[in-house]
Scaffold this motif. Sequence first.
Motif, PDB file in Angstrom:
ATOM      1  N   GLU A 229       7.279  -3.440  -5.087  1.00 19.84           N
ATOM      2  CA  GLU A 229       6.465  -4.444  -5.759  1.00 19.84           C
ATOM      3  C   GLU A 229       5.092  -4.042  -6.169  1.00 19.84           C
ATOM      4  O   GLU A 229       4.628  -4.223  -7.145  1.00 19.84           O
ATOM      5  N   ILE A 230       4.493  -3.452  -5.027  1.00 17.39           N
ATOM      6  CA  ILE A 230       2.988  -3.311  -5.247  1.00 17.39           C
ATOM      7  C   ILE A 230       2.565  -1.953  -5.416  1.00 17.39           C
ATOM      8  O   ILE A 230       2.849  -0.918  -4.789  1.00 17.39           O
ATOM      9  N   PRO A 231       1.950  -1.669  -6.657  1.00 14.60           N
ATOM     10  CA  PRO A 231       1.267  -0.367  -6.882  1.00 14.60           C
ATOM     11  C   PRO A 231      -0.015   0.029  -6.261  1.00 14.60           C
ATOM     12  O   PRO A 231      -0.628  -0.804  -6.011  1.00 14.60           O
TER      13      PRO A 231
ATOM     14  N   ILE B  99      -5.300   1.702  -1.768  1.00 15.43           N
ATOM     15  CA  ILE B  99      -5.827   0.582  -2.525  1.00 15.43           C
ATOM     16  C   ILE B  99      -4.778  -0.004  -3.337  1.00 15.43           C
ATOM     17  O   ILE B  99      -4.125   0.631  -3.978  1.00 15.43           O
ATOM     18  N   ALA B 100      -4.566  -1.429  -3.339  1.00 18.09           N
ATOM     19  CA  ALA B 100      -3.831  -2.168  -4.055  1.00 18.09           C
ATOM     20  C   ALA B 100      -4.423  -3.326  -4.927  1.00 18.09           C
ATOM     21  O   ALA B 100      -5.392  -3.969  -3.956  1.00 18.09           O
ATOM     22  N   ILE B 101      -4.405  -3.417  -5.945  1.00 18.73           N
ATOM     23  CA  ILE B 101      -4.762  -4.797  -6.659  1.00 18.73           C
ATOM     24  C   ILE B 101      -3.709  -5.731  -6.763  1.00 18.73           C
ATOM     25  O   ILE B 101      -2.604  -5.436  -7.231  1.00 18.73           O
ATOM     26  N   VAL B 102      -3.962  -6.894  -6.262  1.00 25.91           N
ATOM     27  CA  VAL B 102      -3.044  -7.928  -6.022  1.00 25.91           C
ATOM     28  C   VAL B 102      -3.374  -9.256  -6.471  1.00 25.91           C
ATOM     29  O   VAL B 102      -4.399  -9.474  -6.863  1.00 25.91           O
ATOM     30  N   ASP B 103      -2.390 -10.303  -6.536  1.00 29.07           N
ATOM     31  CA  ASP B 103      -2.604 -11.443  -6.816  1.00 29.07           C
ATOM     32  C   ASP B 103      -2.893 -12.326  -5.777  1.00 29.07           C
ATOM     33  O   ASP B 103      -2.927 -11.988  -4.693  1.00 29.07           O
ATOM     34  N   ASN B 104      -3.311 -13.562  -6.090  1.00 29.77           N
ATOM     35  CA  ASN B 104      -3.663 -14.493  -5.010  1.00 29.77           C
ATOM     36  C   ASN B 104      -2.556 -14.789  -3.877  1.00 29.77           C
ATOM     37  O   ASN B 104      -2.881 -14.873  -2.785  1.00 29.77           O
ATOM     38  N   GLU B 105      -1.273 -14.779  -4.294  1.00 25.16           N
ATOM     39  CA  GLU B 105      -0.282 -14.945  -3.286  1.00 25.16           C
ATOM     40  C   GLU B 105      -0.036 -14.047  -2.349  1.00 25.16           C
ATOM     41  O   GLU B 105      -0.186 -14.180  -1.013  1.00 25.16           O
ATOM     42  N   THR B 106      -0.347 -12.654  -2.866  1.00 26.58           N
ATOM     43  CA  THR B 106      -0.267 -11.606  -1.935  1.00 26.58           C
ATOM     44  C   THR B 106      -1.473 -11.383  -1.202  1.00 26.58           C
ATOM     45  O   THR B 106      -1.254 -11.218   0.154  1.00 26.58           O
TER      46      THR B 106
ATOM     47  N   VAL C 110      -7.101  -5.838  -2.980  1.00 29.14           N
ATOM     48  CA  VAL C 110      -8.184  -6.168  -3.946  1.00 29.14           C
ATOM     49  C   VAL C 110      -7.634  -7.244  -4.914  1.00 29.14           C
ATOM     50  O   VAL C 110      -6.570  -7.236  -5.445  1.00 29.14           O
ATOM     51  N   LYS C 111      -8.418  -8.363  -4.868  1.00 25.86           N
ATOM     52  CA  LYS C 111      -8.398  -9.560  -6.314  1.00 25.86           C
ATOM     53  C   LYS C 111      -9.536  -9.356  -7.151  1.00 25.86           C
ATOM     54  O   LYS C 111     -10.495  -9.760  -6.869  1.00 25.86           O
TER      55      LYS C 111
END
Length: 327
Positions: A155-157, A169-176, A205-206
């Motif tokens: 799911e995560i790029p 490095i991954a740009i993620v959402d709050n839940e992650t 990263v958020k």
Amino acid sequence: MELEIIKCHGSGNDFLLIDEMSNEYTFSESERSALAISLCNRKTELGADGILFVMKSDRADGRMRVFNADGSEASMCGNGLRCVARYVCELLNKDSALIETMKADLAVRKEHDIFPEIPTYLVEISPVSFQVRELPLHISQETFVNEKLPALSEEIPFTAVAVPNPHLIAIVDNETIHSTVQKELSEYVNGPNELFPDGVNVSFVKAIQPGQIYVRTFERGVGFTNACGTAMSASTLVTCLNKLNHLEEPVEVFNNGGKVRCVAHQKENSYTIDLIGNATYVYVAKIEVNVQSPSTFTCTSKNEFSKEIAQYTKLQEEVTSYLKDVL
């Protein structure tokens, strides 16, 4: 042997600084590693994420070598470089300097305070490479930018970049960002695995708003730290490449240890990043230690920099309050 040590930190990423420029200290490679393992142990009177050895250089104002708490040597450390920048500049009575690191000679300079009465330094982060062989990452392609890797996550790029130490490095959402995914993934890529034989720093990263990001990093050889300077720099560049922020414009980077400011620059087909943040002294200590066998040591004196500690605590409190509202 008596050693004088400065406990210092950049964004809460703390180090023990040992001056080999103006002292007669000399260490073998095995002694540097053993000192890091012993002195950085959090169960001792000192404890830190690593040791900064500040040395003479034949081609620069000073040289930095960084040894992690597990005894391994890091090719670069942005938070540590700010501390070394302050030490060398004050030692030489200069506002700017050139510091030799493992992969490059980097420009550093004193900067306007990032927060009232907090010593602040700008350090250059380079070279930057997206070639996976530089990390190394063993996959059948030359670069890996904003892509999914099923062995890591469906799911995560991720983006793989060396600055020059390796980062995933991954740009993620709050839940992650609040989940256990980062811990599990980081432990996998820093244990026996076929992708990253030498391990890798892993950052989630958020994006908070344009010009603001939050970064949390699991550092190779250390684990989760309050902040990682090269990770925050690389994360800033990745958000610019993903159009969340802009090259040549400052980005406020929040972390669990405080905040820094980063500016990513493009020069033809290459990039450099300015990392701007605190270089705080916590205390100066003297220890008695057998460098051939440093498993035990005695701290004979310790004098705190109380005002510097107090000012940085104010910055941390402000950042903590803000992050509660946005994460």
